[in-house]
Design an enzyme around this catalytic site. Structure first.
Site, PDB file in Angstrom:
ATOM      1  N   HIS A 142      -2.929   6.975   2.280  1.00 21.35           N
ATOM      2  CA  HIS A 142      -3.464   5.649   2.042  1.00 21.35           C
ATOM      3  C   HIS A 142      -4.566   5.425   3.081  1.00 21.35           C
ATOM      4  CE1 HIS A 142      -4.055   1.562   1.182  1.00 21.35           C
ATOM      5  NE2 HIS A 142      -3.727   1.190   2.413  1.00 21.35           N
TER       6      HIS A 142
ATOM      7  N   CYS B  91       0.810  -1.222   0.000  1.00 21.83           N
ATOM      8  CA  CYS B  91       0.000   0.000   0.000  1.00 21.83           C
ATOM      9  C   CYS B  91       0.842   1.270   0.000  1.00 21.83           C
ATOM     10  CB  CYS B  91      -0.960  -0.007   1.177  1.00 21.83           C
ATOM     11  SG  CYS B  91      -2.026  -1.456   1.153  1.00 21.83           S
TER      12      CYS B  91
ATOM     13  N   ASN C 100     -10.290  -0.185   1.081  1.00 21.48           N
ATOM     14  CA  ASN C 100      -8.837  -0.144   0.917  1.00 21.48           C
ATOM     15  C   ASN C 100      -8.492  -0.791  -0.433  1.00 21.48           C
ATOM     16  OD1 ASN C 100      -6.071  -0.545   1.019  1.00 21.48           O
ATOM     17  ND2 ASN C 100      -6.056  -1.467   3.053  1.00 21.48           N
TER      18      ASN C 100
HETATM   19  N1  COA Z   1     -17.617  -7.799  11.971  1.00 23.51           N
HETATM   20  C1  COA Z   1     -17.837  -7.981  13.294  1.00 23.51           C
HETATM   21  N2  COA Z   1     -16.850  -8.208  14.158  1.00 23.51           N
HETATM   22  C2  COA Z   1     -15.582  -8.236  13.686  1.00 23.51           C
HETATM   23  C3  COA Z   1     -15.303  -8.034  12.321  1.00 23.51           C
HETATM   24  C4  COA Z   1     -16.390  -7.817  11.461  1.00 23.51           C
HETATM   25  N3  COA Z   1     -16.212  -7.623  10.150  1.00 23.51           N
HETATM   26  N4  COA Z   1     -13.955  -8.101  12.148  1.00 23.51           N
HETATM   27  C5  COA Z   1     -13.433  -8.336  13.353  1.00 23.51           C
HETATM   28  N5  COA Z   1     -14.399  -8.427  14.286  1.00 23.51           N
HETATM   29  C6  COA Z   1     -14.277  -8.711  15.694  1.00 23.51           C
HETATM   30  C7  COA Z   1     -13.003  -9.428  16.029  1.00 23.51           C
HETATM   31  O1  COA Z   1     -13.123 -10.796  15.708  1.00 23.51           O
HETATM   32  C8  COA Z   1     -12.891  -9.187  17.513  1.00 23.51           C
HETATM   33  O2  COA Z   1     -13.677 -10.120  18.173  1.00 23.51           O
HETATM   34  P1  COA Z   1     -13.146 -10.868  19.513  1.00 23.51           P
HETATM   35  O3  COA Z   1     -12.931  -9.770  20.480  1.00 23.51           O
HETATM   36  O4  COA Z   1     -14.249 -11.793  19.805  1.00 23.51           O
HETATM   37  O5  COA Z   1     -11.872 -11.539  19.071  1.00 23.51           O
HETATM   38  C9  COA Z   1     -13.548  -7.820  17.670  1.00 23.51           C
HETATM   39  O6  COA Z   1     -14.219  -7.534  16.447  1.00 23.51           O
HETATM   40  C10 COA Z   1     -12.582  -6.695  17.966  1.00 23.51           C
HETATM   41  O7  COA Z   1     -11.373  -6.936  17.232  1.00 23.51           O
HETATM   42  P2  COA Z   1     -10.349  -5.793  16.955  1.00 23.51           P
HETATM   43  O8  COA Z   1      -9.228  -6.289  16.116  1.00 23.51           O
HETATM   44  O9  COA Z   1     -10.019  -5.082  18.221  1.00 23.51           O
HETATM   45  O10 COA Z   1     -11.293  -4.883  16.059  1.00 23.51           O
HETATM   46  P3  COA Z   1     -11.077  -3.445  15.648  1.00 23.51           P
HETATM   47  O11 COA Z   1     -12.219  -2.644  16.066  1.00 23.51           O
HETATM   48  O12 COA Z   1      -9.714  -2.947  15.917  1.00 23.51           O
HETATM   49  O13 COA Z   1     -11.148  -3.549  14.048  1.00 23.51           O
HETATM   50  C11 COA Z   1      -9.871  -3.977  12.080  1.00 23.51           C
HETATM   51  C12 COA Z   1     -10.531  -4.584  13.319  1.00 23.51           C
HETATM   52  C13 COA Z   1      -9.315  -5.068  11.196  1.00 23.51           C
HETATM   53  C14 COA Z   1     -10.920  -3.182  11.326  1.00 23.51           C
HETATM   54  C15 COA Z   1      -8.736  -3.033  12.555  1.00 23.51           C
HETATM   55  O14 COA Z   1      -7.880  -3.747  13.413  1.00 23.51           O
HETATM   56  C16 COA Z   1      -7.919  -2.465  11.446  1.00 23.51           C
HETATM   57  O15 COA Z   1      -8.399  -1.626  10.694  1.00 23.51           O
HETATM   58  N6  COA Z   1      -6.625  -2.845  11.334  1.00 23.51           N
HETATM   59  C17 COA Z   1      -5.703  -2.282  10.387  1.00 23.51           C
HETATM   60  C18 COA Z   1      -6.064  -2.670   8.988  1.00 23.51           C
HETATM   61  C19 COA Z   1      -5.113  -2.147   8.000  1.00 23.51           C
HETATM   62  O16 COA Z   1      -4.585  -1.084   8.157  1.00 23.51           O
HETATM   63  N7  COA Z   1      -4.892  -2.931   6.952  1.00 23.51           N
HETATM   64  C20 COA Z   1      -4.177  -2.656   5.772  1.00 23.51           C
HETATM   65  C21 COA Z   1      -2.961  -1.870   5.911  1.00 23.51           C
HETATM   66  S1  COA Z   1      -2.477  -1.329   4.367  1.00 23.51           S
END
Ligand code: COA
Length: 311
Positions: free
Chosen positions: A236, A113, A266
């Site tokens: 990004h 990215c 993304n």
């Molecule tokens: N729907 C519902 N629940 C979801 C979910 C979805 N689509 N995706 C994840 N969860 C759950 C998880 O399983 C977790 O459950 P648990 O506590 O039972 O394990 C809970 O939500 C919280 O997880 P967490 O990782 O703290 O969620 P979050 O609010 O931080 O959001 C992301 C998850 C992936 C959206 C976030 O971590 C993120 O944006 N990360 C960076 C992504 C990124 O930058 N990627 C590309 C870089 S180029």
């Protein structure tokens, strides 16, 4: 001589996939996705279109906007993590043929990215040394073919699309002022594609919130800029909360950050050029504007560019 952007193009697949469409297949909801990521919908390329098709369409628009033809291009650089072929040939070679460019050098660049920023910096070197005049720089991704559609942690986050710019020499008061590039391969396993895309969301989130503001600060310092002199930040976009936290850390209002994530999710290397195009179309990005672009992603990689918009 300064290198800058002479024309911008984009291509988005017609098919829109909403958050609601995930509710039928995965344990997730439209409300969760909007609240935790800022994403409402994304584009998905049809089965008869691969990354090089998205890239070629975006390129044709960029050429037209720059007022040149494919025959005027001296080098093609494609930033992508989702090439048509695994390994080789490159997407750039396929684009060379599809847009009917001359038999010029063409190569892909892998920096996930941050790839579009890396590719622009490579193009800048060739332009400023006088080696090449017009360089076609593309960010293009068909991420959908690499997603595990049963994984709610990743499937909801990505979309397909392509953006392209023609870079070339611009006047001394325009163009690229400074850049900042970096990598940390110890984070390789946090985000990768083998058969499918895998991600440790929490770790990548922490990395992005830490590295994005740092890179912005470095590039601004190198250009001798105060952040309040910047008209527009083009980041990004992986999660709107990352942008908000970065803006807070920098003491910059989040309204100064370009956002297309809500509609396109993304799109990896395509996100930054897609946002550039939108800001131009809406009239927010104008000649003379001070712009900082910043990317971060798998590798781990990051990169920023400070530039004065215009020819
Ligand atoms: N729907 C519902 N629940 C979801 C979910 C979805 N689509 N995706 C994840 N969860 C759950 C998880 O399983 C977790 O459950 P648990 O506590 O039972 O394990 C809970 O939500 C919280 O997880 P967490 O990782 O703290 O969620 P979050 O609010 O931080 O959001 C992301 C998850 C992936 C959206 C976030 O971590 C993120 O944006 N990360 C960076 C992504 C990124 O930058 N990627 C590309 C870089 S180029």
């Amino acid at each position: 001589m300064r290198a800058g952007i002479l024309g911008v193009g984009h291509y988005l697949p017609e098919q829109i996939m909403t958050n609601h469409q995930f509710e039928e297949k995965l344990e997730t909801s439209n409300d969760w996705i909007i609240a935790r990521t800022g994403i409402r919908e994304r584009r998905i390329a049809s089965s008869d279109m691969d990354t090089s098709d998205l890239a070629a369409n975006a390129s044709l628009e960029a050429l037209e906007q720059a007022g040149i033809t494919a025959k005027d291009i001296d080098l093609i650089l494609v930033a992508t993590g989702t090439a048509d072929y695994e390994g080789f040939p490159s997407v750039a070679c396929l684009v060379q043929d599809k847009i009917k460019a001359r038999h010029i050098p063409a190569l892909d660049l892998s920096a996930a990215c941050a790839g579009f920023i890396y590719a622009m910096v490579v193009a800048k070197q060739f332009i400023e040394t006088g080696t090449y005049k017009n360089v076609l720089v593309i960010g293009a991704e068909k991420v959908s073919k690499k997603l595990d559609w049963t994984d709610r942690n990743t499937a909801i986050l990505f979309g397909d699309g392509a953006g392209a710019v023609v870079m070339g020499p611009v006047s001394e008061d325009k163009g690229i002022l400074s850049f900042d590039l970096g990598s940390d391969g110890s984070g390789a396993e946090q985000l990768y594609i083998r058969d499918h895309l895998k991600m440790n969301g929490r770790e990548v989130y922490k990395f992005a919130v830490r590295q994005m503001p740092k890179s912005i600060q470095h590039v601004a310092e190198k250009a001798g800029l105060n952040l309040d002199e910047v008209d527009l930040f083009i980041p990004h976009q992986a999660n709107s909360r990352i942008i908000e936290e970065a803006a807070n850390k920098l003491g910059v209002t989040k309204e100064k950050f370009s956002i297309t994530l809500d509609r396109y999710a993304n799109t990896c290397a395509a996100t930054i050029p897609l946002s550039i195009k939108e800001e131009l179309r809406s009239g927010r990005l104008k000649s003379g504007d001070m712009v900082i672009m910043v990317g971060f992603g798998a590798g781990l990689t990051w990169g920023s560019i400070a530039l004065v918009w215009g020819k």
